[in-house]
Scaffold this active site. Structure first.
Site, PDB file in Angstrom:
ATOM      1  CE  LYS A 101      -4.417   0.758   0.036  1.00  0.00           C
ATOM      2  NZ  LYS A 101      -5.501  -0.143  -0.422  1.00  0.00           N
ATOM      3  CG  ASP A 153      -7.286   3.097  -0.947  1.00  0.00           C
ATOM      4  OD1 ASP A 153      -7.678   1.917  -0.928  1.00  0.00           O
ATOM      5  OD2 ASP A 153      -7.460   3.868   0.011  1.00  0.00           O
TER       6      ASP A 153
HETATM    7  O1  2IT Z   1      -7.996  -1.737  -1.067  1.00  0.00           O
HETATM    8  C1  2IT Z   1      -7.830  -2.197  -2.200  1.00  0.00           C
HETATM    9  O2  2IT Z   1      -7.897  -3.405  -2.438  1.00  0.00           O
HETATM   10  C2  2IT Z   1      -7.566  -1.246  -3.291  1.00  0.00           C
HETATM   11  N1  2IT Z   1      -7.500  -0.057  -3.048  1.00  0.00           N
HETATM   12  C3  2IT Z   1      -7.344  -1.735  -4.687  1.00  0.00           C
HETATM   13  C4  2IT Z   1      -5.919  -2.142  -4.873  1.00  0.00           C
HETATM   14  C5  2IT Z   1      -5.553  -2.532  -6.282  1.00  0.00           C
HETATM   15  O3  2IT Z   1      -4.373  -2.845  -6.482  1.00  0.00           O
HETATM   16  O4  2IT Z   1      -6.403  -2.539  -7.169  1.00  0.00           O
END
Ligand code: 2IT
Length: 444
Positions: free
Chosen positions: A124, A164
């Site tokens: 993240k 996100d």
């Molecule tokens: O919380 C999540 O799974 C997302 N924000 C999507 C992450 C992604 O790599 O599509």
């Protein structure tokens, strides 16, 4: 495993990281029994290794605002665990972003991604930069400055960021443009791209659609028909929009959305042009939902309140972490809400989640309910790697299949008599896969 000792150590080491500690506690308490049945986990120090990110990258982001003044923000990428595939997870741009929040999200992402059946590790990232009140040019300059530093740490087989909160199609476009300029390669290093330059059809809808496929599975498993059910949704961003769209398509009636300013209750149902209006509200950049009640007379705006006080059949937190607390949970239980599904990551506080499980409510955690988003990102990676694009039908079919498979994994590991403990099921299923992948590849 001495869960209490591990948690106490972590609390001592990271005293201010309340969200991260909350996410770790939830997983450890769920997997305790299974862990103790497998001495090889302890021998390989799987938990101690899992709670320590592979690496954390932090950097300064300097950009120029519209008045010509320099602004400084902090950028992050938490590469948590790549045992089962390249790091994968979104970028959050929001004033509240700090290391605790990104570590909780990265930690959750490890198990979520493991459950999707696709080969993706957990990560993240983001920044304490907020797009709220910024001009399009400011957002562009910030995204470019952010990528100027991040690009060396990511790649299609290394780490694949996506969106996100605060990072949607527009931001991914600018980030991808800068990445392409710096590397001189057009690879699938970001997902959530526009359809014209390598994005997957259905990715914008996927989190909300997947969530409703999962909720429908939960209900069907209990012989409950979703048709005609009332739904409370919080938030009014991309995820809430997708959830409202699919809930309506499935015959349910969405009666609330919310923003930082309060919530709107529309007993006639938020459908059709009202759902489209959510996108307009969002793109205004003001981050408020009150104007909905001015535009649609059937709606009432409740300033400073949360939608969980309304009596509904299904409650779907779609905004952010810890947005539904113990008091809200008690209210929902008293109102006889039939199903509560976290669409936001860790949408419920610890006491709220515990109340739902203790009362044997039909309740599922974010890491399974919202996994359709990252799953479709995984499908975008596949299409990019093969240099092809699939049709909407093909992507939707795969998304359906993945959500069904996640539900089956929850049942396999979460059955407690005739109750399905989705929290436990999700955590054990995800953990088992990651733990085995880690042990197979040695103590690194
Ligand atoms: O919380 C999540 O799974 C997302 N924000 C999507 C992450 C992604 O790599 O599509």
């Amino acid at each position: 495993m001495n869960t209490q000792r591990i948690i106490a150590n972590l609390e001592e080491k990271h005293p201010g990281e309340s969200e991260f500690l909350q996410a770790v506690r939830e997983v450890l308490l769920s997997i305790e029994d299974v862990y103790n049945q497998h001495p090889e986990f302890e021998k390989n120090k799987i938990i101690e290794r899992l709670v320590e990110p592979d690496r954390i990258i932090t950097f300064r982001v300097v950009w120029e605002d519209d008045r010509g003044e320099l602004q400084v923000n902090r950028g992050y990428r938490v590469q948590f665990n790549n045992a089962i595939g390249p790091y994968k997870g979104g970028l959050r741009f929001h004033a509240s972003v700090n290391l605790s929040i990104l570590k909780f999200l990265g930690f959750e992402q490890i198990f979520k991604n493991a459950l999707t059946t696709l080969p993706m590790g957990g990560a993240k990232g983001g920044s304490d930069f907020s797009t709220r009140g910024k001009s399009a040019a400011e957002v562009r300059r910030f995204c470019q400055a952010f990528m100027l530093e991040l690009w060396r740490n990511i790649g299609p087989d290394m780490d694949v960021p996506a969106g996100d909160i605060g990072v949607g199609g527009r931001e991914i476009g600018y980030l991808n443009g800068m990445y392409k300029k710096l590397t001189r390669e057009h690879t699938g290093t970001l997902t959530g791209k526009g359809l014209e330059y390598g994005g997957s059809i259905l990715r914008p809808e996927a989190t909300g659609f997947g969530a409703l496929y999962f909720v429908n599975q939960m209900l069907q498993d209990r012989d409950i028909d979703i048709t005609g059910k009332t739904v409370a949704i919080s938030g009014f961003g991309n995820v809430a929009w997708g959830a409202a769209t699919k809930a309506t398509q499935l015959g349910a009636k969405v009666v609330t959305i919310s923003g930082p300013d309060g919530y709107v209750y529309d007993p006639e149902g938020i459908s059709g042009e009202k759902i489209d209006y959510m996108l307009e509200l969002r793109s205004s950049g003001d981050d408020i939902v009150a104007p909905y009640a001015d535009k649609f007379k059937s709606a009432t705006f409740f300033a400073g309140k949360k939608p969980w006080e309304q009596k509904v059949d299904i409650a779907l937190p779609c905004a952010t972490q810890n947005e539904l607390n113990g008091t809200d949970a008690q209210q929902l239980i008293a109102n006889g809400t039939q199903c509560i599904a976290e669409v936001s990551n860790m949408g419920c506080t610890e006491d709220a989640a515990k109340l739902f499980v203790d009362n044997k409510c039909l309740f599922a955690p974010g890491k399974v309910v919202n996994a359709g988003g990252v799953s479709t990102s995984g499908l975008e990676m596949s299409q990019n790697a093969m240099h092809i694009s699939w049709s909407a039908e093909e992507v939707d079919q795969r998304l359906h299949h993945i959500m069904r498979s996640i539900h089956e994994q929850c049942i396999k590991y979460g059955c407690e008599g005739d109750y399905i403990n989705y929290v436990k099921g999700a955590n054990i299923a995800g953990f088992m896969k990651v733990a085995h992948a880690m042990m197979s590849q040695g103590p690194i």
